[in-house]
Design a protein around this motif. Structure first.
Motif, PDB file in Angstrom:
ATOM      1  N   GLU A 216      21.763  -6.516  38.399  1.00 40.86           N
ATOM      2  CA  GLU A 216      20.887  -6.260  39.539  1.00 40.86           C
ATOM      3  C   GLU A 216      21.136  -4.834  40.016  1.00 40.86           C
ATOM      4  O   GLU A 216      22.149  -4.557  40.683  1.00 40.86           O
ATOM      5  CB  GLU A 216      21.174  -7.253  40.661  1.00 40.86           C
ATOM      6  CG  GLU A 216      20.393  -6.996  41.953  1.00 40.86           C
ATOM      7  CD  GLU A 216      18.916  -6.780  41.716  1.00 40.86           C
ATOM      8  OE1 GLU A 216      18.430  -5.681  42.055  1.00 40.86           O
ATOM      9  OE2 GLU A 216      18.260  -7.711  41.179  1.00 40.86           O
ATOM     10  N   PRO A 217      20.255  -3.885  39.682  1.00 33.62           N
ATOM     11  CA  PRO A 217      20.507  -2.472  40.001  1.00 33.62           C
ATOM     12  C   PRO A 217      20.729  -2.204  41.482  1.00 33.62           C
ATOM     13  O   PRO A 217      21.516  -1.313  41.837  1.00 33.62           O
ATOM     14  CB  PRO A 217      19.233  -1.775  39.498  1.00 33.62           C
ATOM     15  CG  PRO A 217      18.672  -2.696  38.456  1.00 33.62           C
ATOM     16  CD  PRO A 217      18.993  -4.076  38.944  1.00 33.62           C
ATOM     17  N   SER A 218      20.056  -2.946  42.366  1.00 37.18           N
ATOM     18  CA  SER A 218      20.186  -2.670  43.798  1.00 37.18           C
ATOM     19  C   SER A 218      21.587  -2.939  44.326  1.00 37.18           C
ATOM     20  O   SER A 218      21.971  -2.432  45.383  1.00 37.18           O
ATOM     21  CB  SER A 218      19.170  -3.503  44.588  1.00 37.18           C
ATOM     22  OG  SER A 218      19.457  -4.887  44.482  1.00 37.18           O
ATOM     23  N   LEU A 219      22.378  -3.744  43.603  1.00 36.09           N
ATOM     24  CA  LEU A 219      23.746  -4.039  44.011  1.00 36.09           C
ATOM     25  C   LEU A 219      24.769  -3.115  43.349  1.00 36.09           C
ATOM     26  O   LEU A 219      25.926  -3.079  43.762  1.00 36.09           O
ATOM     27  CB  LEU A 219      24.099  -5.492  43.671  1.00 36.09           C
ATOM     28  CG  LEU A 219      23.301  -6.587  44.384  1.00 36.09           C
ATOM     29  CD1 LEU A 219      23.740  -7.963  43.885  1.00 36.09           C
ATOM     30  CD2 LEU A 219      23.477  -6.490  45.892  1.00 36.09           C
ATOM     31  N   CYS A 220      24.351  -2.393  42.340  1.00 36.54           N
ATOM     32  CA  CYS A 220      25.288  -1.574  41.553  1.00 36.54           C
ATOM     33  C   CYS A 220      25.764  -0.372  42.354  1.00 36.54           C
ATOM     34  O   CYS A 220      24.970   0.374  42.934  1.00 36.54           O
ATOM     35  CB  CYS A 220      24.611  -1.111  40.267  1.00 36.54           C
ATOM     36  SG  CYS A 220      25.668  -0.091  39.212  1.00 36.54           S
ATOM     37  N   LEU A 221      27.080  -0.168  42.378  1.00 34.33           N
ATOM     38  CA  LEU A 221      27.694   0.981  43.050  1.00 34.33           C
ATOM     39  C   LEU A 221      27.866   2.166  42.113  1.00 34.33           C
ATOM     40  O   LEU A 221      28.310   3.227  42.531  1.00 34.33           O
ATOM     41  CB  LEU A 221      29.065   0.596  43.609  1.00 34.33           C
ATOM     42  CG  LEU A 221      29.090  -0.492  44.676  1.00 34.33           C
ATOM     43  CD1 LEU A 221      30.527  -0.903  44.964  1.00 34.33           C
ATOM     44  CD2 LEU A 221      28.405  -0.022  45.938  1.00 34.33           C
TER      45      LEU A 221
END
Length: 222
Positions: free
Chosen positions: A175-180
């Motif tokens: 999930e890209p939106s959660l990736c730091l």
């Protein structure tokens, strides 16, 4: 930790992401830690570029949680975007860093032995600015998985601090939106299947390797 026990000292350490305390780390501390008046040693680790507002933010968070910050440190570790071709602080922390950390610990002990209560110390001052700088923002950029070599061991998912990765139906989902963009998953993958291919990140890594090649040393604040 809900009440102070005599002789106990908390050590709170976090990585630096984009000059800030990463949001998942701050959320976990707020959810499960209370200082109860304990003295706290604060440490941030950054990738040889700058720690900017992270140590100030950690100090403020420690105060919010009921700790008495007595000392702060900024250490250097290998940068998340470091690669064998474009290294950034490769091999850090090293033996010199460890020796300095030991000396820092001794200084903190001497400081605390000189007062009856941590609250008797002057308030800890550390570098940084408030309002804090903008931290990691949601993005479509994240590491990818090469399905041809992936063995579905789950190491990438277990290493992800934000829960952005999951195994489902024989594949790795991100999930890209959660990736730091911490790249922990790329280092945890035993098959080398988890890779960062986005040109923006690769270019940033090349810039860090060339413009921030000069060794930075740990900084201590008492």
């Amino acid at each position: 930790m809900d009440s102070r026990s005599d002789g106990e000292i908390a050590v709170i350490g976090v990585p630096v992401y984009a000059g800030r305390v990463p949001e998942p780390a701050a959320a976990r501390l707020r959810a499960g830690v209370r200082g109860g008046g304990r003295p706290a040693i604060l440490a941030v680790v950054y990738g040889n570029r700058a720690f900017e507002d992270a140590l100030l933010e950690l100090r403020d968070l420690a105060l919010e949680l009921g700790f008495v910050p007595v000392a702060g440190a900024a250490f250097i570790g290998e940068h998340s975007f470091s690669t064998p071709q474009w290294p950034v602080a490769q091999g850090r922390p090293d033996a010199v860093d460890r020796d300095k950390a030991i000396a820092f610990g001794r200084s903190v002990r001497e400081l605390l032995e000189g007062v009856s209560e941590p609250a008797d110390l002057r308030p800890l001052e550390v570098p940084g600015n408030f309002p804090y700088r903008q931290g990691v923002q949601p993005s479509s950029i994240c590491p990818e998985t090469d399905a041809r070599t992936c063995v579905l061991c789950g190491g990438c998912a277990r290493s992800c601090p934000s829960g952005a990765i999951a195994l489902a139906e024989g594949s790795v989902l991100t999930e890209p939106s959660l990736c730091l963009r911490c790249c922990a998953c790329t280092r945890a993958c035993p098959a080398g299947s988890r890779v960062m291919r986005h040109e923006k990140i690769l270019e940033f890594g090349r810039m860090l390797s060339t413009q921030y090649a000069q060794r930075r040393e740990p900084e201590f604040f008492l």
